[in-house]
Scaffold this motif. Structure first.
Motif, mmCIF file in Angstrom:
data_model
loop_
_atom_site.group_PDB
_atom_site.id
_atom_site.type_symbol
_atom_site.label_atom_id
_atom_site.label_comp_id
_atom_site.label_asym_id
_atom_site.label_seq_id
_atom_site.Cartn_x
_atom_site.Cartn_y
_atom_site.Cartn_z
ATOM 1 N N THR A 1 64.492 -22.678 -24.926
ATOM 2 C CA THR A 1 63.350 -23.574 -24.788
ATOM 3 C C THR A 1 63.657 -24.931 -25.397
ATOM 4 O OG1 THR A 1 61.893 -21.641 -24.946
ATOM 5 C CG2 THR A 1 60.878 -23.792 -25.278
ATOM 6 N N ARG A 2 63.237 -25.982 -24.681
ATOM 7 C CA ARG A 2 63.361 -27.361 -25.151
ATOM 8 C C ARG A 2 61.960 -27.952 -25.251
ATOM 9 N NH1 ARG A 2 66.608 -29.469 -20.322
ATOM 10 N NH2 ARG A 2 65.899 -31.451 -21.140
ATOM 11 N N VAL A 3 61.658 -28.589 -26.375
ATOM 12 C CA VAL A 3 60.342 -29.198 -26.587
ATOM 13 C C VAL A 3 60.553 -30.691 -26.825
ATOM 14 C CG1 VAL A 3 58.213 -29.138 -27.930
ATOM 15 C CG2 VAL A 3 59.586 -27.044 -27.680
ATOM 16 N N LEU A 4 59.941 -31.495 -25.968
ATOM 17 C CA LEU A 4 60.073 -32.936 -26.087
ATOM 18 C C LEU A 4 59.300 -33.447 -27.301
ATOM 19 C CD1 LEU A 4 59.608 -33.792 -22.311
ATOM 20 C CD2 LEU A 4 61.744 -33.451 -23.567
ATOM 21 N N PRO A 5 59.740 -34.550 -27.907
ATOM 22 C CA PRO A 5 59.045 -35.092 -29.077
ATOM 23 C C PRO A 5 57.544 -35.263 -28.814
ATOM 24 C CG PRO A 5 61.104 -36.261 -28.747
ATOM 25 C CD PRO A 5 60.909 -35.374 -27.538
ATOM 26 N N GLY A 6 56.749 -34.874 -29.808
ATOM 27 C CA GLY A 6 55.299 -34.996 -29.721
ATOM 28 C C GLY A 6 54.609 -33.922 -28.910
ATOM 29 N N THR B 1 64.863 -27.482 -30.026
ATOM 30 C CA THR B 1 65.373 -26.396 -29.193
ATOM 31 C C THR B 1 65.270 -25.073 -29.949
ATOM 32 O OG1 THR B 1 67.662 -26.753 -29.919
ATOM 33 C CG2 THR B 1 66.975 -27.855 -27.891
ATOM 34 N N LEU B 2 65.005 -24.029 -29.181
ATOM 35 C CA LEU B 2 64.873 -22.705 -29.773
ATOM 36 C C LEU B 2 65.162 -21.637 -28.741
ATOM 37 C CD1 LEU B 2 61.343 -21.381 -29.656
ATOM 38 C CD2 LEU B 2 61.599 -23.842 -29.380
#
Length: 111
Positions: A38-43, A100-101
């Motif tokens: 999983t990728r998480v964009l800033p904010g 990322t996780l």
């Protein structure tokens, strides 16, 4: 999917748009348990929600905050979080870089 997986070559899709924003994932295992990079964009991140299955979250890079059942912790590389089925949880990227996780979804009965 083969024995060796090139994560960069995988298709990334929006994850759970009902409770997440700016969260992209690619599933690399779906055999009883599901494992997603999983990728998480800033904010961005997940709002507080409950699932009928448990999770194991292993954070690889970035920074943010993760909450489970009223407890909160700072995200850092190497942090691992266990979430039982039915527990309220969320995580957010509070940094300026991508978070990322690896997320493992565990069936509700623990098997």
């Amino acid at each position: 999917m083969g024995r060796f997986i090139d994560i960069d070559a995988q298709t990334w899709k929006q994850v759970r748009p009902d409770v997440a924003h700016g969260v992209l994932g690619t599933t690399i295992l779906n055999e009883g348990v599901t494992m997603t990079v999983t990728r998480v964009l800033p904010g961005n991140g997940f709002t507080a929600h409950h699932d009928a299955y448990g999770h194991l979250l292993y954070f690889l890079s970035g920074s943010g905050v993760v909450g489970v059942a009223g407890e909160e912790a700072a995200i850092r590389p190497g942090l691992t979080v266990r979430i039982q089925a039915g527990e309220e949880h969320y995580y957010r990227n509070t940094g300026s870089d991508e978070l990322t996780l690896v997320s493992v979804n565990i069936p509700g009965n623990g098997r």
